[in-house]
Design an enzyme around this catalytic site. Sequence first.
Site, PDB file in Angstrom:
ATOM      1  N   CYS A  13      16.465 -16.975  23.843  1.00 27.04           N
ATOM      2  CA  CYS A  13      16.648 -17.706  22.597  1.00 27.04           C
ATOM      3  C   CYS A  13      17.614 -16.953  21.681  1.00 27.04           C
ATOM      4  O   CYS A  13      18.056 -15.842  21.991  1.00 27.04           O
ATOM      5  CB  CYS A  13      15.293 -17.880  21.900  1.00 27.04           C
ATOM      6  SG  CYS A  13      14.527 -16.309  21.444  1.00 27.04           S
ATOM      7  N   HIS A  42      10.067  -8.670  25.472  1.00 23.28           N
ATOM      8  CA  HIS A  42       9.104  -8.612  26.566  1.00 23.28           C
ATOM      9  C   HIS A  42       9.773  -9.007  27.881  1.00 23.28           C
ATOM     10  O   HIS A  42       9.503 -10.070  28.455  1.00 23.28           O
ATOM     11  CB  HIS A  42       7.903  -9.513  26.261  1.00 23.28           C
ATOM     12  CG  HIS A  42       6.924  -8.879  25.325  1.00 23.28           C
ATOM     13  ND1 HIS A  42       6.044  -9.585  24.536  1.00 23.28           N
ATOM     14  CD2 HIS A  42       6.686  -7.568  25.044  1.00 23.28           C
ATOM     15  CE1 HIS A  42       5.312  -8.752  23.828  1.00 23.28           C
ATOM     16  NE2 HIS A  42       5.682  -7.522  24.118  1.00 23.28           N
ATOM     17  N   HIS A  74       9.987  -8.609  17.540  1.00 23.10           N
ATOM     18  CA  HIS A  74       8.695  -9.069  17.041  1.00 23.10           C
ATOM     19  C   HIS A  74       8.409  -8.624  15.610  1.00 23.10           C
ATOM     20  O   HIS A  74       7.452  -9.094  14.999  1.00 23.10           O
ATOM     21  CB  HIS A  74       7.567  -8.552  17.947  1.00 23.10           C
ATOM     22  CG  HIS A  74       7.749  -8.924  19.386  1.00 23.10           C
ATOM     23  ND1 HIS A  74       8.337  -8.081  20.302  1.00 23.10           N
ATOM     24  CD2 HIS A  74       7.432 -10.051  20.060  1.00 23.10           C
ATOM     25  CE1 HIS A  74       8.370  -8.673  21.479  1.00 23.10           C
ATOM     26  NE2 HIS A  74       7.830  -9.871  21.363  1.00 23.10           N
ATOM     27  N   GLU A 126       3.980  -9.379  17.365  1.00 24.39           N
ATOM     28  CA  GLU A 126       4.468 -10.272  16.313  1.00 24.39           C
ATOM     29  C   GLU A 126       3.365 -10.576  15.308  1.00 24.39           C
ATOM     30  O   GLU A 126       3.590 -10.552  14.098  1.00 24.39           O
ATOM     31  CB  GLU A 126       4.997 -11.582  16.908  1.00 24.39           C
ATOM     32  CG  GLU A 126       5.509 -12.541  15.843  1.00 24.39           C
ATOM     33  CD  GLU A 126       5.904 -13.915  16.370  1.00 24.39           C
ATOM     34  OE1 GLU A 126       5.705 -14.897  15.635  1.00 24.39           O
ATOM     35  OE2 GLU A 126       6.392 -13.993  17.516  1.00 24.39           O
ATOM     36  N   THR A 161       5.350 -17.561  16.151  1.00 25.81           N
ATOM     37  CA  THR A 161       6.479 -18.444  16.471  1.00 25.81           C
ATOM     38  C   THR A 161       6.412 -19.063  17.860  1.00 25.81           C
ATOM     39  O   THR A 161       6.999 -20.118  18.085  1.00 25.81           O
ATOM     40  CB  THR A 161       7.811 -17.685  16.346  1.00 25.81           C
ATOM     41  OG1 THR A 161       7.794 -16.544  17.209  1.00 25.81           O
ATOM     42  CG2 THR A 161       8.063 -17.251  14.914  1.00 25.81           C
ATOM     43  N   CYS A 189       8.724 -21.661  16.266  1.00 26.64           N
ATOM     44  CA  CYS A 189      10.166 -21.698  16.486  1.00 26.64           C
ATOM     45  C   CYS A 189      10.550 -22.980  17.216  1.00 26.64           C
ATOM     46  O   CYS A 189       9.904 -23.363  18.201  1.00 26.64           O
ATOM     47  CB  CYS A 189      10.588 -20.473  17.299  1.00 26.64           C
ATOM     48  SG  CYS A 189      12.320 -20.453  17.758  1.00 26.64           S
ATOM     49  N   ASN A 219       5.180 -16.138  25.311  1.00 26.40           N
ATOM     50  CA  ASN A 219       5.774 -17.474  25.434  1.00 26.40           C
ATOM     51  C   ASN A 219       5.997 -17.849  26.894  1.00 26.40           C
ATOM     52  O   ASN A 219       5.880 -19.009  27.269  1.00 26.40           O
ATOM     53  CB  ASN A 219       7.065 -17.571  24.619  1.00 26.40           C
ATOM     54  CG  ASN A 219       8.249 -16.889  25.270  1.00 26.40           C
ATOM     55  OD1 ASN A 219       8.936 -17.454  26.107  1.00 26.40           O
ATOM     56  ND2 ASN A 219       8.490 -15.632  24.884  1.00 26.40           N
ATOM     57  N   SER A 261      12.711 -14.556  26.567  1.00 20.91           N
ATOM     58  CA  SER A 261      13.251 -13.207  26.724  1.00 20.91           C
ATOM     59  C   SER A 261      13.962 -13.028  28.063  1.00 20.91           C
ATOM     60  O   SER A 261      14.193 -11.907  28.499  1.00 20.91           O
ATOM     61  CB  SER A 261      12.127 -12.168  26.595  1.00 20.91           C
ATOM     62  OG  SER A 261      11.571 -12.174  25.304  1.00 20.91           O
TER      63      SER A 261
END
Length: 282
Positions: A13, A42, A74, A126, A161, A189, A219, A261
């Site tokens: 991202c 990560h 984070h 985070e 997020t 996000c 995520n 990531s």
Amino acid sequence: MPTITVADHAGACYGVQRALELVQKVAQQATGPVHTLGPLIHNPQVVEGLASQGVTVVDDVPTQAGSTLVLRTHGVVPQVEQAARDFGLDVVDATCPYVKRVHHAAERLQELGYQVLVVGEAGHPEVEAILGHAPGAQAVAGVEQLDGLELGRRVGVVVQTTQAKTTLDAVISELTSRVSEVCVVNTICEATSERQQAARKLAAASDVMVVIGGRNSANTTRLAKICLSSCAKTHHIETCDELSASWFEGASSIGVTAGASTPTAQIDELVSRIESLCASSS
């Protein structure tokens, strides 16, 4: 030969790309040691690659003069950043701008007198950083954790997020039945939502789904769960070496997605390796 489709939204991202560019620049220009406070992102392979360029991971703020400390995507609690500056370190803030938005939202809600709840996973870096920006705030991973809290009359909510909107919606629904006022700042996000929607759609149309990304990535793990709900043959891998030709036997459609990531190069390698496995077994 089965068709291999990469999800419309997959991989690194904006926040991750920005952080990597910042670190690459620092690694080239710094005259002293360069550290990241915790893994920058990560993704173990990316972290190993940075180490080969002299960027090391530390768990605590170093005290060596002339060092550069990069704050991870984070984010960190304010006291940690201040400590680094007090030691005279060159601090490079690679915190994702969307994560910073959560910090500001949590701070503002607290200033307005709300009891702040963070919908997210306690212990995740985070979430810990968000809590540090609103002392006294509490993290809830889902509706079931609300029972253990003493809720006030006015509750303000922010979100990790990378959380799923379904989790946020469930918490909000429950809160509205328990307290007088709920003020919600949806800080999920947009890139996360897009990845989850694209992954769900592709998984439903695929015989096999492969999700690549760090196992320590919240995520990516969530993407794998989403895919598994629509495609029973979902596999979460961290590296292409984990692939098995047996996964693709009899498959006519293979879907691929990746966590936020995961750089594009890793996705391209994954597609190439799947193609090779399928070609050799046909």
